[in-house]
Design a protein around this motif. Structure first.
Motif, short mmCIF file in Angstrom:
data_model
loop_
_atom_site.label_atom_id
_atom_site.label_comp_id
_atom_site.label_asym_id
_atom_site.label_seq_id
_atom_site.Cartn_x
_atom_site.Cartn_y
_atom_site.Cartn_z
N THR A 280 -0.92 74.65 6.69
CA THR A 280 0.43 74.17 7.02
C THR A 280 1.46 74.42 5.92
N LYS A 281 0.97 74.81 4.72
CA LYS A 281 1.90 75.16 3.65
C LYS A 281 1.23 76.19 2.74
N VAL A 282 2.04 77.07 2.17
CA VAL A 282 1.52 78.11 1.28
C VAL A 282 2.50 78.38 0.16
N LEU A 283 1.99 78.99 -0.89
CA LEU A 283 2.84 79.58 -1.92
C LEU A 283 3.12 81.03 -1.52
N THR A 284 4.21 81.57 -1.93
CA THR A 284 4.57 82.93 -1.52
C THR A 284 3.54 83.95 -2.00
N LYS A 285 3.54 85.13 -1.37
CA LYS A 285 2.62 86.19 -1.79
C LYS A 285 2.86 86.56 -3.24
N THR A 286 4.13 86.61 -3.65
CA THR A 286 4.46 86.98 -5.04
C THR A 286 3.93 85.94 -6.02
N PHE A 287 4.21 84.65 -5.76
CA PHE A 287 3.70 83.60 -6.65
C PHE A 287 2.18 83.61 -6.67
N SER A 288 1.57 83.71 -5.49
CA SER A 288 0.10 83.70 -5.39
C SER A 288 -0.51 84.83 -6.20
N TYR A 289 0.06 86.03 -6.05
CA TYR A 289 -0.46 87.19 -6.77
C TYR A 289 -0.30 87.02 -8.28
N ASN A 290 0.87 86.59 -8.71
CA ASN A 290 1.12 86.40 -10.15
C ASN A 290 0.24 85.29 -10.72
N PHE A 291 0.04 84.22 -9.97
CA PHE A 291 -0.80 83.12 -10.43
C PHE A 291 -2.25 83.56 -10.59
N LEU A 292 -2.75 84.31 -9.61
CA LEU A 292 -4.13 84.79 -9.69
C LEU A 292 -4.31 85.77 -10.84
N ASN A 293 -3.31 86.58 -11.10
CA ASN A 293 -3.40 87.50 -12.24
C ASN A 293 -3.38 86.76 -13.56
N LEU A 294 -2.62 85.66 -13.63
CA LEU A 294 -2.63 84.84 -14.83
C LEU A 294 -4.03 84.26 -15.05
N LEU A 295 -4.61 83.68 -13.99
CA LEU A 295 -5.96 83.14 -14.11
C LEU A 295 -6.95 84.22 -14.51
N ASN A 296 -6.78 85.42 -13.96
CA ASN A 296 -7.70 86.51 -14.25
C ASN A 296 -7.62 86.98 -15.69
N SER A 297 -6.51 86.66 -16.36
CA SER A 297 -6.34 87.02 -17.77
C SER A 297 -7.02 86.02 -18.70
N ILE A 298 -7.46 84.89 -18.15
CA ILE A 298 -8.11 83.85 -18.96
C ILE A 298 -9.62 83.94 -18.72
N LYS A 299 -10.25 84.84 -19.44
CA LYS A 299 -11.67 85.10 -19.25
C LYS A 299 -12.53 84.00 -19.88
N THR A 300 -13.71 83.80 -19.31
CA THR A 300 -14.69 82.89 -19.88
C THR A 300 -15.79 83.69 -20.55
N GLY A 301 -16.15 83.32 -21.78
CA GLY A 301 -17.22 84.02 -22.49
C GLY A 301 -16.83 84.29 -23.93
#
Length: 449
Positions: A280-301
């Motif tokens: 019933t609610k979403v973040l925009t494609k642009t915000f979603s993509y940028n947010f996921l890329n930010l998370l992807n830059s924070i590696k574990t290890g």
């Protein structure tokens, strides 16, 4: 050993999650009064019990009373009100579907056993609080109340090792304000579970898998993703073994199958499940993509190694809660320069996205003492009674010993312990014969002081 385990069972019936150590502090005060031992409890729920024999040199024995509280997702359990369900099997002790809290409860129990012993040992028993979060207990303790300059902490994981140094730690957060748009679409909930989890220092180089990192990679490989929720992890010092997201996406079921196969080939116990749901609610494609890329830059290890292959810097993406606008990250380092560089990287990463980066807690590491008499004594005694050499080592964990040394510079600080496996996870267990082994080491050490 039986006496130690009985004390540990009592501790396991008392709530003692970090920041909730009042009840266990009261239990320790009651124990001291029962055994006619002087005791002081401060406003941080640190407890100091003294058993001083004027004919012996006193030794500080230390453990922290709080524990990391994690449970299986399907288990209805409240750490604030319910006792742990302990299981003894095959020489091991563990808790049913929760963390055990042997880190550091088994150390607390061993110290209580030594205090209750009829032998005339000379002990300053220090029980600190909040070690698993911000170490406020150790930071605020009154060190002028200690006589001894020898401190043995029991906050380790191996009976074969003596730890004399540790990494620094920096826990930080990224905060943001998610802005949703109303919608009414068919979507999917994806869940990653079944991973081992683990200690964000001791297990950081073991490729146990981070559920948030895995889920992020899956989502980045889908098409036209719009995020509704993304949540996983909780505590800074636990490698997340569970994460879930609700999304909309195109060609979802065709794309998801090879991604599931990829991660199942790498992690045998992983579960990646999905089901259809209404969004019933979403973040925009642009915000979603940028947010996921930010998370992807924070590696574990392990992020940076030294020239000999040792760990200079590690990182754990420990928590994300999209709806609350929160990301948690934990870094450990054996180099201040490298740690500062990583802090700058994370700050820049956050601010480039319009987010806020904050340091939640930062603690120094422990540099090994030169010519440590305590190390020499314990190693000699262990060789005599256990017929084996203790490995003297620096570990990529963060311990209160660094604070003790900072607050009382003449302290000789070392760490010994029984064998505890899969710390900070629901697989946590202690090997019972090693409890007796470590207890005997302490007992023989105290006899010759």
């Amino acid at each position: 050993m039986n006496k130690t385990i009985e004390y540990f069972k009592t501790l396991s019936s008392i709530p003692r999650e970090s920041k909730n150590e009042g009840a266990v502090a009261n239990y320790l005060v009651s124990f001291a009064k029962q055994h006619n031992l002087p005791v002081v409890k401060d406003k941080f729920n640190n407890v100091l019990i003294k058993k001083i024999n004027k004919g012996r040199e006193p030794v500080i024995l230390q453990s922290h009373t709080d524990m990391v509280c994690v449970k299986e997702q399907d288990y209805n359990f409240n750490f604030a009100t319910m006792p742990l369900k302990l299981v003894e099997e095959g020489g091991y002790l563990y808790a049913y579907k929760t963390s055990l809290g042997a880190d550091n409860g088994i150390g607390v129990a061993m110290i209580l056993s030594l205090l209750a012993d009829e032998n005339d040992y000379s002990i300053e028993a220090l029980f600190t609080t909040d070690e698993e979060v911000t170490m406020t207990g150790a930071i605020n303790f009154d060190y002028s109340s200690l006589i001894s300059n020898k401190l043995i902490s029991l906050d380790g994981f191996s009976s074969k090792q003596l730890i004399n140094g540790c990494a620094s730690i920096c826990d930080s957060t990224i905060n943001f304000n998610p802005k949703y748009e109303k919608t009414n679409e068919d979507g999917y909930t994806i869940t990653v579970s079944g991973l081992k989890g683990g200690h964000s220092g001791a297990d950081i180089d073991k490729n146990v898998g981070n559920a948030i990192n895995i889920l992020t990679e899956i989502l980045l490989n889908l098409k036209d993703v719009e995020l509704n929720t993304l949540k996983g992890g909780n505590q800074f010092n636990f490698i997340p073994n569970y994460a879930t997201a609700t999304i909309t996406a195109s060609n979802f079921e065709k794309t998801i199958s090879p991604l599931i196969a990829k991660f199942k080939s790498e992690f045998s116990n992983i579960k990646i499940e999905f089901q259809e749901t209404k969004v019933t609610k979403v973040l925009t494609k642009t915000f979603s993509y940028n947010f996921l890329n930010l998370l992807n830059s924070i590696k574990t290890g392990v992020i940076v190694k030294n020239e000999n292959g040792g760990i200079l810097l590690s990182q754990n993406l420990s928590c994300v809660n999209l709806e609350e606008g929160l990301i948690k990250i934990s870094n450990r380092a054996n180099s201040t320069k490298v740690e500062d560089e990583q802090i700058l990287f994370l700050k820049t990463l956050a601010e480039t996205s319009g987010f806020e980066y904050k340091i939640f807690d930062r603690q120094v590491g422990l540099t090994p003492s030169k010519n440590s008499k305590l190390t020499t004594q314990l190693c000699e005694i262990n060789k005599q009674i256990n017929n084996e050499e203790l490995e003297v080592t620096t570990k990529h964990i963060s311990v209160e010993g660094a604070i003790f040394k900072q607050m009382k510079s003449n302290l000789d600080v070392v760490i010994v312990s029984p064998d505890i496996y899969d710390v900070h996870s629901t697989k946590e267990r202690v090997y019972l014969p090693s409890v007796n082994k470590t207890y005997n080491l302490l007992e023989n050490f105290l006899k010759v002081q």
